[in-house]
Design an enzyme around this catalytic site. Structure first.
Site, mmCIF file in Angstrom:
data_model
loop_
_atom_site.group_PDB
_atom_site.id
_atom_site.type_symbol
_atom_site.label_atom_id
_atom_site.label_comp_id
_atom_site.label_asym_id
_atom_site.label_seq_id
_atom_site.Cartn_x
_atom_site.Cartn_y
_atom_site.Cartn_z
ATOM 1 N N TYR A 1 23.129 -7.518 -7.943
ATOM 2 C CA TYR A 1 21.838 -6.547 -8.343
ATOM 3 C C TYR A 1 20.821 -7.215 -9.105
ATOM 4 C CZ TYR A 1 20.010 -1.985 -10.034
ATOM 5 O OH TYR A 1 18.550 -1.729 -10.533
ATOM 6 N N ALA B 1 18.439 2.610 3.758
ATOM 7 C CA ALA B 1 18.913 1.375 3.704
ATOM 8 C C ALA B 1 19.390 0.459 4.586
ATOM 9 C CB ALA B 1 18.614 1.471 2.074
#
Length: 259
Positions: A155, A61
């Site tokens: 998040y 990622a």
């Protein structure tokens, strides 16, 4: 005939937890599953030992080029991509705090990597799915994307962005028979979670979960199977909570039910 016979699936961050359980159930239903991650961690062997078809593909990622190489490599090896499960998602609990106390650079880095892990893989996979005559993209979001938190701002915001991206993809490619749905897990008992949360916190959290249990990775995997298969052939653009009813009730629910 199995639900996913001869289908080709890619699942990011699939060496453990929700990703692995999703890979396992798709393989059990006949899919050729590519477990994408930095390290395999024995996941492929476990699936093959149970009679499934699984292969490992590198995905990092933090390395944008690996997104493109992953999708291209699977397509050139198999000649098709039918299912893409964007399972990757991460934060840094020491830096991802509230708006004023959180680290600014961390906020944008978390936002970037989490959204990119859905946007870039989907962007590359969609043209291949169009060649197949369709496909299913399943994005693993979070119940935190719709329920504000006292911390983990980056998040939560990144997962909210993924919900919107999910619906945009669903609308833009419906005429190409490509479906896109998001699954929003609640408190799921992965090893990482159970090792990092006290029993006291879990007990307090469950006061707000009507089904009153910690979810299992298998609960999410079964929902992934639903969206991957023709069982959901007339379903797209869904923002699907799998959280035991977390935050379903009024704020007084926990006090009333657990006096």
């Amino acid at each position: 005939m199995k639900k996913l016979e001869k289908k080709v699936a890619i699942i990011t961050a699939a060496s453990r937890g929700i990703g692995f359980e999703s890979a396992k159930i798709l393989a059990e239903n006949g899919a050729i599953v590519y477990i994408a991650g930095i390290e395999e961690e024995g996941s492929v062997e476990k699936i093959i030992a149970e009679g499934g078809q699984a292969k490992f593909i590198y995905f990092n990622a933090k390395d944008e080029s690996s997104y493109i190489e992953m999708i291209d490599s699977v397509y050139h090896s198999e000649g098709r991509i039918d299912i893409l499960v964007n399972n990757y998602g991460a934060t840094d609990v020491k830096l991802d705090l509230n708006v004023t106390d959180g680290d600014t650079d961390a906020f944008f880095n978390i936002l970037k990597s989490n959204v990119e892990s859905v946007y870039l893989t989907s962007k590359k996979a969609i043209p291949y799915m169009i060649k197949n005559g369709g496909g299913s993209i399943i994005n693993i979001s979070s119940v935190g994307s719709i329920v504000p938190d006292l911390s983990r701002t980056a998040y939560c915001v990144s997962k909210a962005a993924i919900n919107s991206l999910t619906q945009n993809i669903a609308l833009q490619y419906a005429d190409k028979n490509i479906r896109c749905n998001a699954i929003l897990p609640g408190l799921i008992g992965t090893k990482a979670l159970l090792n990092n949360m006290s029993q006291g916190f879990i007990d307090e959290f469950l006061r707000h979960v009507p089904l009153h249990r910690v979810g299992k990775p298998e609960d999410i995997a079964k929902t992934v199977l639903y969206y991957a298969s023709d069982d959901s052939s007339f379903v797209t653009g869904m923002i699907h909570e799998v959280s035991g009813g977390f935050a379903l009730g009024t704020p007084q629910y926990a006090e009333f039910m657990h006096k």
